[in-house]
Enzyme design. Structure first.
Site, PDB file in Angstrom:
ATOM      1  N   THR A  14      15.576  -2.658 -21.478  1.00  0.00           N
ATOM      2  CA  THR A  14      16.231  -1.537 -21.091  1.00  0.00           C
ATOM      3  C   THR A  14      16.503  -0.330 -21.780  1.00  0.00           C
ATOM      4  OG1 THR A  14      17.448  -3.114 -19.864  1.00  0.00           O
ATOM      5  CG2 THR A  14      18.654  -1.027 -20.072  1.00  0.00           C
ATOM      6  N   SER A  58      12.563  -8.515 -21.693  1.00  0.00           N
ATOM      7  CA  SER A  58      12.688  -9.320 -22.731  1.00  0.00           C
ATOM      8  C   SER A  58      12.410 -10.837 -22.204  1.00  0.00           C
ATOM      9  CB  SER A  58      13.862  -9.100 -23.664  1.00  0.00           C
ATOM     10  OG  SER A  58      15.034  -9.594 -23.165  1.00  0.00           O
ATOM     11  N   THR A  90      17.750  -7.057 -24.401  1.00  0.00           N
ATOM     12  CA  THR A  90      18.707  -7.441 -24.837  1.00  0.00           C
ATOM     13  C   THR A  90      19.030  -9.133 -24.472  1.00  0.00           C
ATOM     14  OG1 THR A  90      20.295  -6.741 -23.124  1.00  0.00           O
ATOM     15  CG2 THR A  90      20.349  -5.462 -25.233  1.00  0.00           C
ATOM     16  N   ASP A  91      18.224  -9.135 -23.085  1.00  0.00           N
ATOM     17  CA  ASP A  91      18.440 -10.683 -22.458  1.00  0.00           C
ATOM     18  C   ASP A  91      18.219 -11.690 -23.282  1.00  0.00           C
ATOM     19  OD1 ASP A  91      19.265  -9.318 -20.524  1.00  0.00           O
ATOM     20  OD2 ASP A  91      17.432  -9.696 -19.196  1.00  0.00           O
TER      21      ASP A  91
END
Ligand code: ASP
Length: 325
Positions: A14, A58, A90-91
């Site tokens: 993101t 990710s 961030t996932d």
């Protein structure tokens, strides 16, 4: 006096995404150079080298990509970088951080950051997170702390960090142990000492395949049976409560010939080792050769098990490593 050196490697996520004015959702759009251009103050803080290593969501990162990142980051340190910052989605950030922390064999900080709001958003957090990460990477007290995660001005150890919310800026929490520190008024302030850690050898061969199987009400063990009959080298069972499985899962686990680690699906706390004695309990599982994951979530237990299998450690050593982790 010459300025300190920081290298920033971008992997996607993101933090580098934008819709570019089009409908259809945000996608990777910005390079590492674009990311640092959004934080002009960086050039007063350090000599910054920025490199776009990958531009992926990710969830599509692979362990091989992280090995590349490890080698790239080591190269930066060898060439004089005082610290390295990696930006990614961030996932899967907690998994990247955990994996790299298993093998990061430098005193220099390796800081991982990302963003919860893409650049098109009002009050996007990417620039602030990069700024805070560079502050942490420059802080001498960040040395010998392994891999750190910095978002929303909080500093987390790779061991405990967890993404806990789909959209909140404060999504990253350090379950069980609390944060390592905070970025306050432009400085990194630590609240706790460095977490002790063991550094594992980076396997030279391809990574083993380790599956994760979720426990759920009325689980009939069918998926465990399928995995037992396929090409997996290990399995993590994300168990109920303190690390338990259904009777039917237990029957299938007993037939497996691969290492089995059992974690807890609760999201916090340690797995039991000697409390419950019924069929499918932690005592029954351990008597059947399973290893309890201790504090580790299923996704982190999987990465540790992969490293251990790849390093050809014995079943007893796998047990010891999880116990002492
Ligand atoms: N939602 C994700 C992020 O926060 C996308 C990804 O993980 O790549 O970056």
């Amino acid at each position: 006096m010459s300025k300190p050196k920081i290298s920033i490697g971008a992997l996607g996520g993101t933090i580098c995404m934008s819709a570019g004015g089009n409908a259809g959702g945000v996608k990777p759009s910005f390079s590492a150079a674009d990311l640092i251009a959004a934080v002009p103050v960086l050039k007063d803080m350090a000599d910054i080298k920025a490199e776009t290593i990958l531009a992926l969501p990710s969830g599509s990162l692979k362990l091989d990509n992280l090995v590349l990142v490890y080698r790239w980051a080591k190269e930066q340190v060898k060439n004089g970088a005082d610290g390295v910052v990696i930006t990614q989605g961030t996932d899967t950030l907690e998994e990247s951080a955990f994996f790299l922390n298993l093998i990061w064999d430098e005193a220099s900080p390796l800081v991982i950051t990302g963003a919860m709001r893409n650049a098109d958003n009002i009050s996007a957090d990417g620039a602030g997170n990069i700024y805070a990460s560079v502050i942490v990477a420059l802080e001498p007290k960040s040395r010998n702390r392994g891999v750190l995660v910095v978002l929303n001005d909080t500093i987390h150890s790779a061991k405990w960090v967890h993404k806990s919310n789909t959209f909140s800026l404060q999504t990253f929490v350090s379950v069980n142990a609390g944060i390592q520190g905070l970025v306050v008024e432009g400085s990194a302030k630590y609240l706790s000492c460095a977490i002790s850690r063991k550094i594992y050898s980076l396997p030279s061969e391809v990574f083993p395949k380790v599956a994760i199987v979720q426990s759920y009400l009325d689980n009939d063990g069918e998926i465990i049976k399928l995995i037992g009959g396929s090409k997996f080298d290990g399995i993590v069972i994300d168990g109920f409560g303190a690390g338990h499985v259904s009777f039917e899962m237990m029957d299938e686990i007993k037939k497996l010939k691969i290492p089995v680690v059992v974690s807890s699906r609760t999201g916090s706390g340690m797995c039991a080792t000697k409390t419950y004695g019924y069929k499918g309990s932690e005592i029954d599982l351990q008597n059947s050769g399973c290893v309890m994951s201790g504090w580790l979530s299923a996704v982190k237990a999987r990465l540790l098990l992969m490293i251990l299998i790849a390093n050809q450690v014995s079943q007893q050593e796998i047990k010891n490593e999880f116990e002492n982790f």
